[in-house]
Enzyme design. Structure first.
Site, PDB file in Angstrom:
ATOM      1  N   CYS A  34      26.724  58.908  28.927  1.00 42.63           N
ATOM      2  CA  CYS A  34      27.118  60.173  28.309  1.00 42.63           C
ATOM      3  C   CYS A  34      27.430  60.074  26.825  1.00 42.63           C
ATOM      4  CB  CYS A  34      28.321  60.762  29.048  1.00 42.63           C
ATOM      5  SG  CYS A  34      29.884  59.897  28.698  1.00 42.63           S
TER       6      CYS A  34
ATOM      7  N   VAL B 102      43.244  38.835  33.952  1.00 44.72           N
ATOM      8  CA  VAL B 102      42.013  39.622  33.905  1.00 44.72           C
ATOM      9  C   VAL B 102      40.786  38.724  33.791  1.00 44.72           C
ATOM     10  CG1 VAL B 102      43.159  41.645  32.926  1.00 44.72           C
ATOM     11  CG2 VAL B 102      42.207  39.908  31.379  1.00 44.72           C
TER      12      VAL B 102
ATOM     13  N   LEU C 179      51.562  24.035  36.270  1.00 45.36           N
ATOM     14  CA  LEU C 179      50.995  24.612  37.491  1.00 45.36           C
ATOM     15  C   LEU C 179      50.028  23.679  38.191  1.00 45.36           C
ATOM     16  CD1 LEU C 179      51.461  27.472  38.743  1.00 45.36           C
ATOM     17  CD2 LEU C 179      52.313  27.221  36.439  1.00 45.36           C
TER      18      LEU C 179
ATOM     19  N   GLY D 145      53.220  30.901  37.231  1.00 45.69           N
ATOM     20  CA  GLY D 145      52.836  31.003  35.838  1.00 45.69           C
ATOM     21  C   GLY D 145      53.008  32.364  35.211  1.00 45.69           C
ATOM     22  N   SER D 146      54.106  33.053  35.534  1.00 47.91           N
ATOM     23  CA  SER D 146      54.385  34.347  34.910  1.00 47.91           C
ATOM     24  C   SER D 146      55.826  34.394  34.437  1.00 47.91           C
ATOM     25  CB  SER D 146      54.139  35.495  35.901  1.00 47.91           C
ATOM     26  OG  SER D 146      54.516  36.738  35.332  1.00 47.91           O
TER      27      SER D 146
ATOM     28  N   HIS E  15      45.973  44.087  36.806  1.00 48.17           N
ATOM     29  CA  HIS E  15      45.659  44.633  35.487  1.00 48.17           C
ATOM     30  C   HIS E  15      44.164  44.789  35.249  1.00 48.17           C
ATOM     31  CE1 HIS E  15      49.796  42.901  34.170  1.00 48.17           C
ATOM     32  NE2 HIS E  15      49.918  44.090  34.716  1.00 48.17           N
TER      33      HIS E  15
ATOM     34  N   GLN F  78      48.073  38.980  37.753  1.00 49.43           N
ATOM     35  CA  GLN F  78      48.221  39.776  36.544  1.00 49.43           C
ATOM     36  C   GLN F  78      47.130  39.438  35.536  1.00 49.43           C
ATOM     37  OE1 GLN F  78      52.468  38.305  36.321  1.00 49.43           O
ATOM     38  NE2 GLN F  78      52.833  40.401  35.651  1.00 49.43           N
TER      39      GLN F  78
ATOM     40  N   CYS G 242      28.923  54.778  25.667  1.00 48.63           N
ATOM     41  CA  CYS G 242      28.498  54.802  27.073  1.00 48.63           C
ATOM     42  C   CYS G 242      27.021  55.166  27.144  1.00 48.63           C
ATOM     43  CB  CYS G 242      29.337  55.821  27.838  1.00 48.63           C
ATOM     44  SG  CYS G 242      28.765  56.162  29.521  1.00 48.63           S
TER      45      CYS G 242
ATOM     46  N   CYS H  52      33.806  54.085  31.206  1.00 52.17           N
ATOM     47  CA  CYS H  52      33.722  55.141  30.203  1.00 52.17           C
ATOM     48  C   CYS H  52      34.915  56.078  30.356  1.00 52.17           C
ATOM     49  CB  CYS H  52      32.423  55.929  30.345  1.00 52.17           C
ATOM     50  SG  CYS H  52      32.297  57.345  29.211  1.00 52.17           S
TER      51      CYS H  52
END
Length: 300
Positions: free
Chosen positions: A198, A120, A279, A235-236, A136, A118, A195, A144
């Protein structure tokens, strides 16, 4: 009227079963092989990245950005990118800790069916784990919202540095999503870059609170649960459904669910055991018990 996503959870009497300090059932599950790991923010705290809900967790003082806020408000995006740009300098320097390295060692010895995280932060991959499903997403990438082009966070960081010369505020804290705590005055006139393809709105390639995990990613995780012998949560708190659903899936299929987390979790009622130990300590002890060497390293 929009409602905020579930950010907190209040344990019931059923959820407050005491944790164990005996890692034996986890060792037995690993020895049998086919273990699917589901990791949360708690595995990265020993790398200097705080968690959301544990003791001192960021949700006690900080509400994460939601998808709805980010897409609806240019000011919210300015606040997010200013805080995230500063936080990235620290977040991007974090290194895997003993817990990440133990998971990698279990995988190399053929004990795991896979790793779903989970988080990032990319620390499982940095420790050497392969084929990690980032439920996630990852802060290392940006996307973009207009044209769908993806790019490197490091490239974006260089563009933001160039557009915001002299931006050197001191952050009060770093949060699990890489967002540093800054005041509105500190955010000030921070310049958000568009971006390069664009001119559209850039977003980190992560699932914000209130956003839906891509169906293909959920499907891949469900396949991993189906193919696993047991599920090991590391660890969640399992507060949000994005992770809890896989615990429920495993339990409904009669597969043992084992949890290593110091505090009660929303999935405890589905688990055969919850080991209430840090942990790094627990996973290193498990590796020693199984005679599996864990590569050395340093943490930040």
């Amino acid at each position: 009227m929009r409602t905020r996503p579930t950010l907190s959870w209040t344990p019931t009497t059923e959820d407050l079963r005491p944790g164990s300090t005996d890692p034996g059932p986890v060792a037995d599950a690993l020895r049998a092989g086919g273990v699917l790991v589901l990791s949360g923010a708690g595995i990265s705290t020993e790398s200097g990245i705080p968690d959301y809900r544990g003791e001192g967790g960021s949700l006690h003082r900080h509400t994460p950005m939601t998808y709805q806020e980010f897409t609806a408000s240019a000011q919210a995006r300015r606040r997010y990118w200013a805080r995230s740009h500063l936080g990235w300098r620290t977040f991007g320097r974090a290194r895997p800790n003993a817990g990440h390295r133990a998971v990698t060692a279990f995988g190399r010895h053929g004990l795991l069916a896979g790793v779903i995280t989970q988080n990032v932060d990319g620390l499982h991959q940095a420790a050497g784990s392969e084929d990690v499903v980032e439920l996630h997403g990852s802060l290392d990438r940006v996307v973009c919202l207009s044209c769908g082009a993806s790019g490197s966070r490091r490239d974006l960081a260089r563009r933001l540095e160039a557009a915001n010369t002299g931006f050197e505020p001191v952050a009060a804290r770093l949060n699990p999503d890489g967002d540093a705590d800054l005041t509105d005055d500190q955010v000030g006139g921070f310049c958000v870059v568009p971006c390069a393809q664009c001119g559209g709105v850039l977003k980190p390639d992560v699932v914000f609170f209130g956003e839906t995990v891509p169906a293909s990613r959920v499907g891949r995780c469900r396949e991993l649960v189906d193919g696993a012998t047991s599920l090991l949560v590391l660890g969640s708190s399992l507060t949000v459904m994005s992770g809890l659903r896989f615990v429920r899936q495993a339990a409904q299929a009669g597969k043992p669910v084992l949890i290593v987390n110091r505090d009660p979790t929303r999935g405890d009622r589905h688990a055969v055991t919850r080991v209430a130990l840090p942990l790094g300590t627990a996973l290193t002890a498990l590796a020693d018990h199984l005679d599996i060497p864990v590569d050395g390293g340093t943490t930040t």
